[in-house]
Structure formats: structure tokens, C-alpha cells
Scaffold this motif. Structure first.
Motif, PDB file in Angstrom:
ATOM      1  N   THR A  15      69.576   7.833 -47.292  1.00 18.46           N
ATOM      2  CA  THR A  15      68.997   6.586 -46.817  1.00 18.46           C
ATOM      3  C   THR A  15      68.677   6.721 -45.336  1.00 18.46           C
ATOM      4  O   THR A  15      69.489   7.261 -44.577  1.00 18.46           O
ATOM      5  CB  THR A  15      69.989   5.422 -47.022  1.00 18.46           C
ATOM      6  OG1 THR A  15      70.282   5.319 -48.405  1.00 18.46           O
ATOM      7  CG2 THR A  15      69.420   4.112 -46.528  1.00 18.46           C
ATOM      8  N   LYS A 167      62.820   4.937 -53.107  1.00 19.92           N
ATOM      9  CA  LYS A 167      63.397   4.219 -54.242  1.00 19.92           C
ATOM     10  C   LYS A 167      63.632   2.744 -53.949  1.00 19.92           C
ATOM     11  O   LYS A 167      63.568   1.920 -54.837  1.00 19.92           O
ATOM     12  CB  LYS A 167      64.719   4.863 -54.655  1.00 19.92           C
ATOM     13  CG  LYS A 167      64.564   6.252 -55.219  1.00 19.92           C
ATOM     14  CD  LYS A 167      65.903   6.816 -55.635  1.00 19.92           C
ATOM     15  CE  LYS A 167      65.745   8.220 -56.180  1.00 19.92           C
ATOM     16  NZ  LYS A 167      67.021   8.814 -56.529  1.00 19.92           N
ATOM     17  N   ASP A 168      63.938   2.423 -52.711  1.00 21.83           N
ATOM     18  CA  ASP A 168      64.265   1.038 -52.375  1.00 21.83           C
ATOM     19  C   ASP A 168      63.847   0.786 -50.937  1.00 21.83           C
ATOM     20  O   ASP A 168      64.142   1.594 -50.053  1.00 21.83           O
ATOM     21  CB  ASP A 168      65.775   0.817 -52.546  1.00 21.83           C
ATOM     22  CG  ASP A 168      66.164  -0.639 -52.365  1.00 21.83           C
ATOM     23  OD1 ASP A 168      65.308  -1.522 -52.555  1.00 21.83           O
ATOM     24  OD2 ASP A 168      67.336  -0.899 -52.021  1.00 21.83           O
ATOM     25  N   TYR A 169      63.172  -0.320 -50.696  1.00 21.49           N
ATOM     26  CA  TYR A 169      62.774  -0.667 -49.342  1.00 21.49           C
ATOM     27  C   TYR A 169      62.584  -2.173 -49.242  1.00 21.49           C
ATOM     28  O   TYR A 169      62.460  -2.875 -50.240  1.00 21.49           O
ATOM     29  CB  TYR A 169      61.501   0.071 -48.930  1.00 21.49           C
ATOM     30  CG  TYR A 169      60.257  -0.394 -49.661  1.00 21.49           C
ATOM     31  CD1 TYR A 169      59.414  -1.335 -49.084  1.00 21.49           C
ATOM     32  CD2 TYR A 169      59.941   0.085 -50.917  1.00 21.49           C
ATOM     33  CE1 TYR A 169      58.294  -1.783 -49.749  1.00 21.49           C
ATOM     34  CE2 TYR A 169      58.812  -0.357 -51.586  1.00 21.49           C
ATOM     35  CZ  TYR A 169      57.989  -1.288 -51.000  1.00 21.49           C
ATOM     36  OH  TYR A 169      56.879  -1.725 -51.647  1.00 21.49           O
ATOM     37  N   ASN A 170      62.555  -2.658 -48.005  1.00 20.30           N
ATOM     38  CA  ASN A 170      62.314  -4.063 -47.729  1.00 20.30           C
ATOM     39  C   ASN A 170      60.877  -4.192 -47.235  1.00 20.30           C
ATOM     40  O   ASN A 170      60.578  -3.805 -46.106  1.00 20.30           O
ATOM     41  CB  ASN A 170      63.312  -4.560 -46.674  1.00 20.30           C
ATOM     42  CG  ASN A 170      63.112  -6.007 -46.324  1.00 20.30           C
ATOM     43  OD1 ASN A 170      62.156  -6.649 -46.762  1.00 20.30           O
ATOM     44  ND2 ASN A 170      64.006  -6.540 -45.511  1.00 20.30           N
TER      45      ASN A 170
END
Length: 179
Positions: A15, A167-170
């Protein structure tokens, strides 16, 4: 003739982010510390700082809420072997700021009572609703990976390519990523 032989080097999951905030890392609830001339009942526990925050922590804190006390002696708080609080308190909240230089990856917290002084027949008692250890942090959480190449890999090296999957973000906090 030159042939293209691809070589993949996995970097694993990680991350990266810009982080700002506060985390409570360890907590003890409903404990009692007591000490007399014939007995000693301290409370001790540990708190671990996550890897992604150890390099960006700005400071820390201990928060203690004393429910009742007989005020016969002082309450002592030690953080990583250093006394950070020593005072007599009947009830209320104690906020203890911690300098970042005192905080390590693994941290030890000990809360104990002092002896009751000349009242050798009694104990110093503190009933504590909670003890919290936390950190404040601000900064870039990055990832670095070192890998080796064989001499043959370098001799015929032509180009390199970096590919990754997010995979994941804001989406509301998108900022440039630096590689």
C-alpha cells in the motif's frame, strides 16, 4: 541475433498513501492498580506501531481515566522504561503527551501505584476505567523493493516495464503517484 527473453520480478502486495490521523494502538479497560508495603499490583501491556506508520508518526499519547482512588500515594506511568507521569489524583482524566523519540515499533506501558507513605497499614488503590495508547501520524507511506539481476540479465538488457494493478483507492483523494 538478439532474442527477447522476458523476466518477471514480483514486488508483492503493498500500500502507498498519504496518511494523516490518529490511531489508538492498545487499550486496557476496567483495571485496578494497588500497592502497599506487602503487595504490588501494577498493570502492564504493550502496543505495536504498524509498519506503514512507524516512519511517519509525529507524536503519541497515553490517556487514562481514573474512576476512584483513595489518594494514599501517587500514580506512576512508565512508557518504554521511562517515567512519563507521577502524581496523586482522586478521579478524572489524565492526558500524557509522548514525544515521537520515545515511541518504538514495540512499546511497553506500565501503570503502578506508589506506597501509601507513613500509612503502612493501608494500600494505595486506583480503579481505572481505561488506559489508551495511541499515535498521531502525518506523511507519505511508501514502498521500496530491492531485487538482484544476474550478470547475463544486465549484459543483454534492452528495456524494462513496470506494471501494477490498483486494487483499492479513494477517488475523492486522487493525487499524483511518484515512482
Amino acid at each position: 541475433t538478439v532474442s527477447t527473453i522476458p523476466k518477471s520480478i514480483g514486488l508483492g502486495d503493498f500500500t502507498v498513501s498519504y496518511l494523516v490521523g490518529t490511531n489508538t494502538l492498545a487499550e486496557k479497560d476496567d483495571v485496578e492498580v494497588a500497592r502497599g508495603y506487602f503487595a504490588d499490583y501494577p498493570v502492564s501491556f504493550t502496543g505495536t506501531v504498524p509498519d506503514d506508520k512507524i516512519n511517519i508518526l509525529t507524536d503519541g499519547f497515553l490517556q487514562i481515566f481514573v474512576e476512584t482512588s483513595n489518594s494514599a500515594g501517587s500514580l506512576f506511568v512508565e512508557f518504554n522504561g521511562q517515567r512519563v507521569y507521577a502524581n496523586t489524583i482522586s478521579t478524572g482524566e489524565i492526558d500524557i503527551p509522548l514525544n515521537a523519540s520515545l515511541i518504538h515499533k514495540y512499546n511497553s506501558i506500565v501503570v503502578r501505584a506508589d506506597t501509601p507513605g507513613i500509612a503502612f497499614w493501608q494500600n494505595t488503590d486506583y480503579k481505572i476505567k481505561f488506559i489508551k495508547f495511541g499515535i498521531d501520524f502525518s506523511g507519505i507511506s511508501s514502498h521500496q523493493k530491492t531485487f538482484s539481476l544476474a550478470a547475463g540479465d544486465l549484459k543483454f538488457f534492452n528495456s524494462g516495464r513496470l506494471s501494477f494493478q490498483v486494487k483499492d483507492y479513494n477517488p475523492n483523494a486522487l493525487n499524483p503517484m511518484l515512482i
